[in-house]
Design a protein around this motif. Structure first.
Motif, PDB file in Angstrom:
ATOM      1  N   ALA A 543      49.012   6.722  52.291  1.00 16.74           N
ATOM      2  CA  ALA A 543      48.630   6.149  50.997  1.00 16.74           C
ATOM      3  C   ALA A 543      48.797   7.125  49.838  1.00 16.74           C
ATOM      4  O   ALA A 543      48.584   6.760  48.691  1.00 16.74           O
ATOM      5  N   LYS A 544      49.209   8.361  50.133  1.00 13.58           N
ATOM      6  CA  LYS A 544      49.385   9.338  49.065  1.00 13.58           C
ATOM      7  C   LYS A 544      50.615  10.190  49.340  1.00 13.58           C
ATOM      8  O   LYS A 544      50.708  10.844  50.378  1.00 13.58           O
ATOM      9  N   VAL A 545      51.557  10.158  48.396  1.00 12.98           N
ATOM     10  CA  VAL A 545      52.787  10.944  48.519  1.00 12.98           C
ATOM     11  C   VAL A 545      52.947  11.768  47.238  1.00 12.98           C
ATOM     12  O   VAL A 545      52.922  11.214  46.139  1.00 12.98           O
ATOM     13  N   THR A 546      53.112  13.063  47.394  1.00 14.83           N
ATOM     14  CA  THR A 546      53.245  13.960  46.244  1.00 14.83           C
ATOM     15  C   THR A 546      54.624  14.600  46.252  1.00 14.83           C
ATOM     16  O   THR A 546      55.013  15.239  47.239  1.00 14.83           O
ATOM     17  N   PHE A 547      55.364  14.402  45.165  1.00 20.77           N
ATOM     18  CA  PHE A 547      56.668  15.048  44.978  1.00 20.77           C
ATOM     19  C   PHE A 547      56.470  16.249  44.061  1.00 20.77           C
ATOM     20  O   PHE A 547      56.100  16.086  42.895  1.00 20.77           O
TER      21      PHE A 547
END
Length: 601
Positions: A543-547
């Motif tokens: 539920a959380k993706v950080t680029f």
């Protein structure tokens, strides 16, 4: 004495000053007792320790009563460079049976011996091979004398080839019609296609010829177990020139069912499905057929597996049917037979192999080495020296091979340093006779990483993409229990401790973290430019993706398929504060399977 137990092989590195031979042997006797007996060995030429090869040493032992001659084979090995890669085919939805051993090679391309392979089958299922034409790479490793050598199996999902068709109608369990009709119903499955009009080897609706209100004729047959078919051949009793009432049907309908019963002389089912032939039926050219027999073949686009088939004939006048053939295809899968590579590319140089297998090129390194390999041959690169490689390709069927040599003609040869072996660690297997152990005879220096080599750091496996640019790709997570992993961080860079080299992480390869069921958060480093197909597929709690950066140019299909329904994606301000860039990035994510409810922040 009934037997004795002693190893028959020992291994030592080239340059050993001596080898340690077994000092004793255990003899067994008929009364169940054993005795340890000293072995007396003959002499051998120590010059044989200077070159790779094998030789036999004779000896004997005595228990005081009997004297027994024995021997041991000494294998003197050089520096192993690589293990031979493998290619093969498999049927769709079938996990291939991979070899248990692979040949190992010295730098000059000379084969040493086959060694045991450990294949990494983590995540490999029958579904991995569902698409015909796909080429699936399975990684493995070969261990020899304390060193590990990477190996790959290139598995092509082969297309089934129909070799022949067999008529399974003759094996029908029941055969019925909706008559009464004339002649003999069972004649249509007696194997006799032809009829001259004077025999009873046919079924017909002769009695309905003057009934203009007759309905359709229906023939049904079933089997004890399901059959496979993609073609039905019907051979009609047909006399257009002499009897205008003997006609071909105006329409033929085919239906099948996967489950049926037999009640009161009828084949019954509640689930008949119609299947329509592809195009018009093809006439069957068979010179043995009587002139009053016409064969038509009805072909289907797919193979079905019915337990029963129903054929409905619409007609005028009357029809006759000599034979009904339900054709079951027999399929084979064929491996390719060529080991030829279409092209070899190194840097800016492209080589076209033909009758000439040796090349000299102007390049200064082997960086960017790649192949055009339409035959899916296995390709193994043997680094002969700093200026020469040998490329060994083997056909899918394993029956042909090619060896190519490429030399950097303007690069001077740098002799490889020779290590002094520790003669005290001569390898003498002692677990089972005839089985060499893999105890480490010496500790060689760590070789420099090359393109395609893999290493592991913090439960992530990386693969070297480019040595000079020092770039690597994330291959996969190596967690023993991936179902318990909740967070994954793809770093900006990673250091290989053995070679003391820091690499930039630029890719996440296909299936890297597929089906990490409890993965909730992913951080993707700023240098990642591409994310492979299915890389986070099935991470249903993600539920959380950080680029961390803006380098991502490509996100392949299904990379984020079946992740959480609501996902928060953190991106740098340069994307977040630019509506056009934000919209484009969001579209890229949703095309890769991420929920359309994702929130960019």
């Amino acid at each position: 004495m009934t037997s004795y137990r002693m190893t028959k092989h020992l291994y030592a590195p080239v340059g050993s000053s001596d080898i340690e031979l077994p000092a004793s042997v255990t003899a067994s006797y008929a009364d169940g007792t054993t005795k340890t007996c000293k072995i007396t060995w003959g002499t051998y030429d120590k010059a044989a320790l200077k070159t790779a090869g094998s030789f036999r040493i004779e000896g004997s032992f005595t228990d005081g009563t009997e004297t027994v001659d024995v021997y041991i084979t000494a294998h003197i090995y050089g520096k192993i460079k690589v293990a031979e890669n493998y290619s093969c085919i498999t049927k769709p939805n079938t996990i291939p049976e991979l070899p248990k051993t692979a040949m190992t090679y010295y730098a000059d391309g000379t084969a040493f011996e086959a060694r045991e392979i450990t294949w990494d089958m983590n995540g490999v299922t029958a579904d991995t091979f569902k698409n015909i034409g796909d080429i699936v790479t399975i990684n493995g490793k070969v261990s020899a004398f304390g060193e590990t050598y990477p190996i790959t199996a290139s598995v092509r999902v082969a297309e089934p080839v129909v070799d022949k068709h067999d008529n399974v109608a003759t094996a029908a369990l029941h055969l019925t019609d909706n008559g009464p009709y004339n002649d003999t119903l069972t004649a249509i499955i007696d194997g006799n296609r032809s009829d001259n009009g004077y025999s009873d080897s046919r079924w017909s609706t002769w009695g309905k010829r003057n009934d203009s209100t007759h309905g359709d004729a229906v023939i049904t047959m079933d089997w004890a177990t399901a059959v496979a078919t993609n073609q039905i051949n019907l051979f009609y009793f047909y006399q257009p020139a002499t009897d205008s009432l003997s006609t071909l049907p105006t329409k033929v309908k085919f239906e099948y069912t996967l489950s049926s019963g037999y009640e009161n002389g009828e084949i019954v089912s509640n689930d008949w499905k119609e299947i329509t032939p592809v195009g018009e039926p093809e006439e069957i050219n068979d010179s043995s057929l009587h002139q009053w027999t016409k064969g038509l073949s009805y072909k289907f686009a797919e193979t079905i597996n019915p337990i029963a088939i129903r054929i409905t004939f619409s007609y005028t006048g009357y029809i006759g049917l000599n034979e009904c053939e339900v054709m079951s295809p027999s399929t084979s899968y064929y491996a390719k037979t060529s080991a030829d590579l279409s092209a070899i590319k190194i840097g800016n140089t492209e080589l076209t192999p033909g009758t000439d297998n040796s090349f000299e090129i102007e390049e200064t390194s082997f960086d960017g080495l790649s192949f055009t390999n339409p035959e899916n041959a296995s390709v193994t690169v043997i680094p002969v020296s700093n200026r020469e490689i040998k490329i060994v390709s083997v056909a899918e069927d394993g029956k042909s091979r090619r060896t190519y040599s490429v030399v950097l003609k303007n690069v001077p040869l740098i002799p490889e340093e020779t290590e002094t072996p520790d003669t005290k660690e001569t390898e003498t297997p002692n677990t089972k006779p005839e089985t060499p152990s893999t105890d480490k005879p010496q500790t060689p220096s760590t070789p420099a990483l090359k393109k395609g080599d893999t290493f592991k750091v913090k439960n992530i496996q990386y693969k070297v993409l480019n040595v000079s640019k020092k770039t690597v790709a994330v291959v996969k997570g190596t967690d023993r229990k991936p179902g318990k992993v909740t967070k994954v961080t793809i770093p900006n860079t990673v250091k290989n401790a053995a070679s003391k080299t820091t690499f930039t992480v630029t890719q996440i390869q296909a299936n890297a973290f597929k089906n990490y069921k409890n993965l909730k958060s992913v951080i993707i480093g700023k240098n990642v430019t591409s994310i492979g197909k299915n890389s986070f597929y099935g991470c249903q709690k993600l539920a959380k993706v950080t680029f961390k950066g803006t380098s991502v140019k490509t996100i392949k299909s299904k990379a984020f398929k079946k992740t959480a329904s609501k996902v928060t994606v953190s991106v740098p301000k340069s994307i977040r504060n630019n509506k056009k860039k934000a919209a484009a990035f969001q579209k890229k994510l949703t095309k890769s399977g991420m929920s359309k409810k994702l929130k960019l922040k």
